[in-house]
Design a protein around this motif. Structure first.
Motif, short mmCIF file in Angstrom:
data_model
loop_
_atom_site.label_atom_id
_atom_site.label_comp_id
_atom_site.label_asym_id
_atom_site.label_seq_id
_atom_site.Cartn_x
_atom_site.Cartn_y
_atom_site.Cartn_z
N ASP A 1 -40.75 86.34 -45.05
CA ASP A 1 -41.01 85.78 -46.37
C ASP A 1 -41.00 84.26 -46.34
O ASP A 1 -41.79 83.61 -47.04
N TYR A 2 -40.09 83.68 -45.55
CA TYR A 2 -40.02 82.22 -45.47
C TYR A 2 -41.32 81.67 -44.87
O TYR A 2 -41.88 80.69 -45.38
N LEU A 3 -41.81 82.31 -43.81
CA LEU A 3 -43.05 81.87 -43.18
C LEU A 3 -44.25 82.09 -44.11
O LEU A 3 -45.18 81.28 -44.14
N ARG A 4 -44.19 83.18 -44.89
CA ARG A 4 -45.27 83.47 -45.83
C ARG A 4 -45.34 82.38 -46.91
O ARG A 4 -46.43 81.94 -47.30
N ASN A 5 -44.18 81.92 -47.35
CA ASN A 5 -44.15 80.86 -48.35
C ASN A 5 -44.68 79.55 -47.80
O ASN A 5 -45.36 78.79 -48.49
N LEU A 6 -44.34 79.26 -46.52
CA LEU A 6 -44.87 78.05 -45.90
C LEU A 6 -46.40 78.11 -45.81
O LEU A 6 -47.10 77.12 -46.07
N LYS A 7 -46.91 79.27 -45.45
CA LYS A 7 -48.36 79.45 -45.33
C LYS A 7 -49.03 79.28 -46.67
O LYS A 7 -50.12 78.67 -46.77
N ALA A 8 -48.38 79.78 -47.74
CA ALA A 8 -48.95 79.66 -49.09
C ALA A 8 -49.03 78.20 -49.53
O ALA A 8 -49.88 77.84 -50.35
N ARG A 9 -48.16 77.38 -48.98
CA ARG A 9 -48.17 75.95 -49.30
C ARG A 9 -49.12 75.17 -48.40
O ARG A 9 -49.18 73.94 -48.45
N GLY A 10 -49.84 75.88 -47.53
CA GLY A 10 -50.83 75.23 -46.68
C GLY A 10 -50.26 74.66 -45.40
O GLY A 10 -50.92 73.83 -44.74
N ILE A 11 -49.07 75.07 -45.01
CA ILE A 11 -48.44 74.57 -43.79
C ILE A 11 -49.03 75.31 -42.59
O ILE A 11 -48.99 76.53 -42.51
N GLN A 12 -49.59 74.55 -41.65
CA GLN A 12 -50.16 75.14 -40.45
C GLN A 12 -49.06 75.51 -39.46
O GLN A 12 -47.95 74.97 -39.49
N LYS A 13 -49.37 76.44 -38.54
CA LYS A 13 -48.39 76.94 -37.58
C LYS A 13 -47.80 75.82 -36.72
O LYS A 13 -46.62 75.84 -36.38
N ASP A 14 -48.62 74.84 -36.36
CA ASP A 14 -48.13 73.79 -35.47
C ASP A 14 -47.34 72.71 -36.21
O ASP A 14 -46.93 71.71 -35.61
N HIS A 15 -47.13 72.90 -37.53
CA HIS A 15 -46.34 71.95 -38.30
C HIS A 15 -45.16 72.62 -39.01
O HIS A 15 -44.57 72.04 -39.92
N ILE A 16 -44.83 73.82 -38.58
CA ILE A 16 -43.74 74.57 -39.25
C ILE A 16 -42.42 73.84 -39.12
O ILE A 16 -41.67 73.68 -40.09
N LEU A 17 -42.09 73.37 -37.91
CA LEU A 17 -40.79 72.72 -37.69
C LEU A 17 -40.65 71.46 -38.54
O LEU A 17 -39.60 71.20 -39.13
N GLN A 18 -41.73 70.66 -38.60
CA GLN A 18 -41.68 69.42 -39.37
C GLN A 18 -41.60 69.66 -40.87
O GLN A 18 -41.10 68.80 -41.61
N SER A 19 -42.06 70.82 -41.33
CA SER A 19 -42.20 71.06 -42.77
C SER A 19 -41.16 72.02 -43.33
O SER A 19 -41.21 72.35 -44.53
N SER A 20 -40.25 72.48 -42.50
CA SER A 20 -39.28 73.48 -42.96
C SER A 20 -37.87 72.90 -42.96
O SER A 20 -37.62 71.80 -42.47
N THR A 21 -36.94 73.66 -43.52
CA THR A 21 -35.51 73.35 -43.39
C THR A 21 -35.07 73.89 -42.03
O THR A 21 -35.07 75.10 -41.81
N LEU A 22 -34.73 72.98 -41.13
CA LEU A 22 -34.38 73.38 -39.77
C LEU A 22 -32.87 73.52 -39.64
O LEU A 22 -32.12 72.60 -39.98
N MET A 23 -32.43 74.67 -39.16
CA MET A 23 -30.99 74.95 -39.03
C MET A 23 -30.61 74.91 -37.55
O MET A 23 -31.15 75.65 -36.74
N LEU A 24 -29.66 74.00 -37.24
CA LEU A 24 -29.26 73.76 -35.85
C LEU A 24 -27.75 73.80 -35.72
O LEU A 24 -27.02 73.58 -36.70
N LEU A 25 -27.28 74.07 -34.49
CA LEU A 25 -25.86 73.94 -34.22
C LEU A 25 -25.44 72.49 -34.38
O LEU A 25 -26.27 71.58 -34.27
N ASP A 26 -24.14 72.24 -34.62
CA ASP A 26 -23.67 70.87 -34.85
C ASP A 26 -23.87 70.00 -33.61
O ASP A 26 -24.04 70.48 -32.49
N LYS A 27 -23.82 68.68 -33.82
CA LYS A 27 -24.21 67.72 -32.79
C LYS A 27 -23.29 67.68 -31.58
O LYS A 27 -23.65 67.16 -30.53
N ASN A 28 -22.08 68.22 -31.69
CA ASN A 28 -21.16 68.22 -30.55
C ASN A 28 -21.48 69.34 -29.55
O ASN A 28 -20.93 69.38 -28.46
#
Length: 297
Positions: free
Chosen positions: A174-201
């Motif tokens: 569903d998250y990817l479907r919403n990005l697609k509906a907003r016109g986000i291309q596959k090669d720009h998903i990381l730049q256009s999404s909320t990215l969840m990462l482990l902490d910096k340590n």
């Protein structure tokens, strides 16, 4: 204590046997040596410890007082020796392991389950923290062994390869479907999404940051999370795109709960394994564990 342990051992044996000759035979030393040792002990404590009788020697009142404490000490030592002997026979020991919570759950637990079954008398302590912190604990001799991602610098560290892990980005359908509906291309998903990462340590986070920088991927919105299980859970409910280890979400990928984000440049796989110091002789418990994981399948 002004006298060494051997003086009190002689005193204790003479008091038990009541005879210097018998004590000499039991201790395999000469009678004059025993008499001299008793004399020196009496001079040290400032009183007579034995008086002679027709049958040998008997403790004076002062000697009886000292004997109470000396006998208690030697009984404690004997008990300690017996416990040590039993622990060696049973394989009793203690093993301190450092590992991240993620590697602990997905990689270490299967090893521990079988190791504990085979070595029930070895107690296990586990310190859960990042690979960087685990390496610091190893350096400070606060743990015996760590399960870590292979570091660049292996100075004074022996690393036994366990398996490769692959970092990937995933999100709910569903998250990817919403990005697609907003016109986000596959090669720009990381730049256009909320990215969840482990902490910096975390070493994984540092590895991913390097990947993003090398490939000039600029992140606009991100969330730092300390636990990979939470990363996976947040991805499942559609909070954003999570960077996770592929092996740990294989079932989600197979049943379609999560989708892998295609990358123009794949993230290189990393090695994980057990690490311990080469400058410290392994304890018996650590040696047992090393032999176990090298033969475990």
């Amino acid at each position: 204590m002004n006298q060494n342990l051997s003086s009190y051992r002689i005193f204790y044996t003479v008091a038990n046997t009541g005879n210097i000759s018998k004590a000499a035979k039991e201790l395999y030393i000469s009678q004059p040596a025993i008499s001299k040792s008793i004399q020196k002990l009496e001079e040290s404590v400032g009183c007579k410890l034995f008086s002679r009788s027709s049958r040998g020697v008997v403790l004076t009142d002062e000697g009886k007082l000292l004997y109470e404490h000396v006998s208690e000490a030697f009984e404690t030592l004997t008990m300690g020796e017996e416990k040590l002997k039993r622990s060696i026979e049973l394989g009793v020991g203690h093993l301190k392991i450092g590992v991240s919570s993620t590697l602990c759950k997905y990689l270490l637990l299967p090893y521990l389950k079988e190791f504990i079954r085979q070595n029930p008398h070895i107690s296990i302590s586990i310190s859960c923290q990042s690979t960087n912190d685990t390496l610091k604990l190893l350096e400070d001799n606060k743990i015996d062994i760590g399960l870590i991602g292979k570091p660049e610098n292996l100075k004074n560290i022996h690393f036994d390869f366990l398996e490769e892990i692959e970092d990937i980005f995933v999100a709910a359908k569903d998250y990817l479907r919403n990005l697609k509906a907003r016109g986000i291309q596959k090669d720009h998903i990381l730049q256009s999404s909320t990215l969840m990462l482990l902490d910096k340590n975390n070493m994984t986070r540092q590895y991913i940051d390097d990947y993003l920088q090398e490939n000039q991927i600029i992140i606009k919105d991100s969330i730092d999370i300390s636990d990979m299980d939470l990363l996976i859970d947040f991805a499942r409910i559609g909070v954003g795109v999570a960077c996770v280890i592929k092996n740990f979400v294989r079932e989600d990928l197979e049943n379609g709960t999560l989708m892998e984000i295609p990358l123009g440049f794949p993230i290189h796989k990393r090695e994980v394994g057990f690490a311990y110091k080469t400058t410290t002789k392994p304890s018996k418990s650590l040696a047992e564990f090393i032999h176990f994981y090298k033969t475990y399948r």
